[in-house]
Design an enzyme around this catalytic site. Sequence first.
Site, mmCIF file in Angstrom:
data_model
loop_
_atom_site.group_PDB
_atom_site.id
_atom_site.type_symbol
_atom_site.label_atom_id
_atom_site.label_comp_id
_atom_site.label_asym_id
_atom_site.label_seq_id
_atom_site.Cartn_x
_atom_site.Cartn_y
_atom_site.Cartn_z
ATOM 1 N N TYR A 147 0.834 -1.207 0.000
ATOM 2 C CA TYR A 147 0.000 0.000 0.000
ATOM 3 C C TYR A 147 0.873 1.263 0.000
ATOM 4 C CZ TYR A 147 -3.473 -3.398 1.781
ATOM 5 O OH TYR A 147 -4.298 -4.483 1.967
ATOM 6 N N TRP A 165 -4.126 6.368 2.725
ATOM 7 C CA TRP A 165 -5.514 5.890 2.786
ATOM 8 C C TRP A 165 -6.263 6.661 3.861
ATOM 9 C CZ3 TRP A 165 -2.657 2.686 -0.136
ATOM 10 C CH2 TRP A 165 -3.297 1.797 -0.995
ATOM 11 N N TRP A 201 -8.967 6.110 6.131
ATOM 12 C CA TRP A 201 -9.168 5.738 7.544
ATOM 13 C C TRP A 201 -7.875 5.266 8.191
ATOM 14 C CZ3 TRP A 201 -12.371 1.100 9.740
ATOM 15 C CH2 TRP A 201 -12.123 -0.073 9.064
ATOM 16 N N GLN A 232 -14.032 6.312 2.506
ATOM 17 C CA GLN A 232 -13.851 5.253 3.525
ATOM 18 C C GLN A 232 -14.492 5.691 4.837
ATOM 19 O OE1 GLN A 232 -9.637 4.209 3.773
ATOM 20 N NE2 GLN A 232 -10.123 2.140 3.111
ATOM 21 N N ASP A 276 -13.005 -5.002 3.040
ATOM 22 C CA ASP A 276 -13.122 -5.114 1.586
ATOM 23 C C ASP A 276 -13.700 -6.386 0.987
ATOM 24 O OD1 ASP A 276 -11.811 -2.789 2.047
ATOM 25 O OD2 ASP A 276 -10.285 -3.112 0.535
ATOM 26 N N ARG A 335 -5.536 -13.063 -0.090
ATOM 27 C CA ARG A 335 -6.098 -11.895 -0.777
ATOM 28 C C ARG A 335 -7.373 -12.284 -1.550
ATOM 29 N NH1 ARG A 335 -4.749 -6.789 0.310
ATOM 30 N NH2 ARG A 335 -5.460 -6.304 -1.798
ATOM 31 N N TYR A 366 -7.826 -12.225 4.345
ATOM 32 C CA TYR A 366 -8.188 -10.814 4.346
ATOM 33 C C TYR A 366 -9.372 -10.556 5.287
ATOM 34 C CZ TYR A 366 -8.136 -6.469 1.413
ATOM 35 O OH TYR A 366 -8.048 -5.209 0.905
ATOM 36 N N TRP A 367 -10.473 -9.979 4.817
ATOM 37 C CA TRP A 367 -11.571 -9.640 5.725
ATOM 38 C C TRP A 367 -12.588 -10.776 5.879
ATOM 39 C CZ3 TRP A 367 -11.717 -5.577 8.942
ATOM 40 C CH2 TRP A 367 -10.837 -4.510 8.691
ATOM 41 N N GLU A 405 -0.804 -7.057 9.251
ATOM 42 C CA GLU A 405 -2.053 -6.403 8.842
ATOM 43 C C GLU A 405 -3.258 -7.116 9.454
ATOM 44 O OE1 GLU A 405 -2.412 -6.483 4.603
ATOM 45 O OE2 GLU A 405 -4.130 -5.120 4.532
HETATM 46 C C1 2M8 Z 1 -7.325 -2.628 2.277
HETATM 47 O O1 2M8 Z 1 -7.908 -2.101 1.091
HETATM 48 C C2 2M8 Z 1 -7.214 -1.783 -0.117
HETATM 49 C C3 2M8 Z 1 -8.182 -1.024 -1.010
HETATM 50 O O2 2M8 Z 1 -8.650 0.105 -0.360
HETATM 51 C C4 2M8 Z 1 -6.688 -2.967 -0.887
HETATM 52 O O3 2M8 Z 1 -6.972 -4.116 -0.540
HETATM 53 O O4 2M8 Z 1 -5.973 -2.748 -1.863
HETATM 54 C C5 2M8 Z 1 -8.409 -2.612 3.368
HETATM 55 O O5 2M8 Z 1 -8.053 -3.386 4.462
HETATM 56 C C6 2M8 Z 1 -8.737 -1.175 3.781
HETATM 57 O O6 2M8 Z 1 -9.620 -1.159 4.866
HETATM 58 C C7 2M8 Z 1 -7.465 -0.415 4.145
HETATM 59 O O7 2M8 Z 1 -7.770 0.925 4.391
HETATM 60 C C8 2M8 Z 1 -6.408 -0.526 3.030
HETATM 61 C C9 2M8 Z 1 -5.070 0.060 3.448
HETATM 62 O O8 2M8 Z 1 -4.682 -0.432 4.698
HETATM 63 O O9 2M8 Z 1 -6.192 -1.892 2.688
#
Ligand code: 2M8
Length: 433
Positions: free
Chosen positions: A28, A32, A34, A106, A168, A200, A355-356, A399
């Site tokens: 990342y 971002w 939040w 977000q 997500d 993922r 992931y989520w 994460e």
């Molecule tokens: C995750 O989301 C991003 C897209 O926004 C991704 O998967 O590429 C999520 O966990 C999101 O809640 C979080 O803000 C972001 C960056 O940590 O990663």
Amino acid sequence: MTDLKKQAINVLNSNWKDGFSIPCENLYPFQWFWDSGLIAIGFAHFDMAKAEREIETLLDAQWGNGFIPHIIFHIETDSYFPGADFHRSDLHPLASKKYQSTGMTQPPVTGFVLEEIYRISSDKVATLKFIEKVIDKVYFNHEYFYKNRDPQNEGLVYIYHNWESGTDNSPIWDDIWETMDPPEYTFERRDTTHVDASQRPSKREYDHYLYIIDIAKEHNYSDEKIAELSPFLVQDPLFNSMLIKSNQSLINLYKKLGNTEKVSQLKTWQEKSIHSFNSKLFDEELGAYVHYDLRNEKALRHLSSSSFSPLSAGIPDKERAEILVKTMMDKFGNDNQYLCASFDPTSERFSPKKYWRGPVWINLNWILFSGLKQYGFNDIAQRVKEDTIELIEKNGFFEYFDSRKEIHQRENGGYGGNNFSWSAALLIDLLES
Ligand code: 2M8
């Protein structure tokens, strides 16, 4: 200072990019929404200047209509997909001219982040001055939500993309994917070059994500058109809880600043939001709050850590809070599970590495901890805190984490990105509380 706290500070300092923080290296590489807010809470404990800068940079990317985007693309890199060229924020007439961004948002955490920073600050006068400088932008963001994201005027705002939820690829969205049939996109994933693909979302899931953006882009990210046409239109309990929690913080802070007009408007929004939230999103049978699919007019009846997040915004009354916590402990609180899995561990859709779709997330734990404390569930709050610390101590600043305790006896149960900013930031805050 404990070693763990020192390590957390190092993580935050190394993810600091002169004006804002990235969530983690490689996976990342931008700012971002939040993440930024939650990271500022961590910085406030040891470097207030960075906490303030983080928020200022975020708010600097606000659009002319009050909208704050979910990713601000400060640098050019092709190490993340989809990047600025895909999102094309410039299509919206009121988008920032200074920053390229996405055209989605977000969970609106900024309001309560300001109050947290104030709580943590040892120089309240200086911090209040900072807050006075930025607070109207946050208010403007709330006004954007109530004016543009609430087509039935209920006090509940919608999200139009799973990436707006923050959670997500929660299994909750599977119900929506069943109503869609997007084209097969050709693109090169970047996330799976940094993180094992088993942790993922799938390629087909990404097709859905891209297709919703394409529909929004066809209409230049018009809120009206999105409300009319997006196949994904959901009232999310976590998102709305964050808005309501932030409303309350704005009320508290504007009172300190003596702005009665803003307090009165915020109170009007707040009352309506809390009322609708309780009447529309609480599922008596499940004993918890659920998502509502506004496009197909039906509740999405699944339990996730988002179901319990309304505690942190003071939404349920005491009696309902008891029910909520009982559901949480019955379904998620078994002795062989760390609190709190992101999705119902008793469901067929639970996937503990992905992931989520099951793992424990530190930001959700922090939100639950604050809610449990507010209602006086101190023992359970303590367990959430201890579980969070143990997960990080055992595995590192990942994460997300496997919720199954046995896994951590055999192997590293931390997944996704490592040296992850909000895991470090919120751990610092938990250690101090
Ligand atoms: C995750 O989301 C991003 C897209 O926004 C991704 O998967 O590429 C999520 O966990 C999101 O809640 C979080 O803000 C972001 C960056 O940590 O990663």
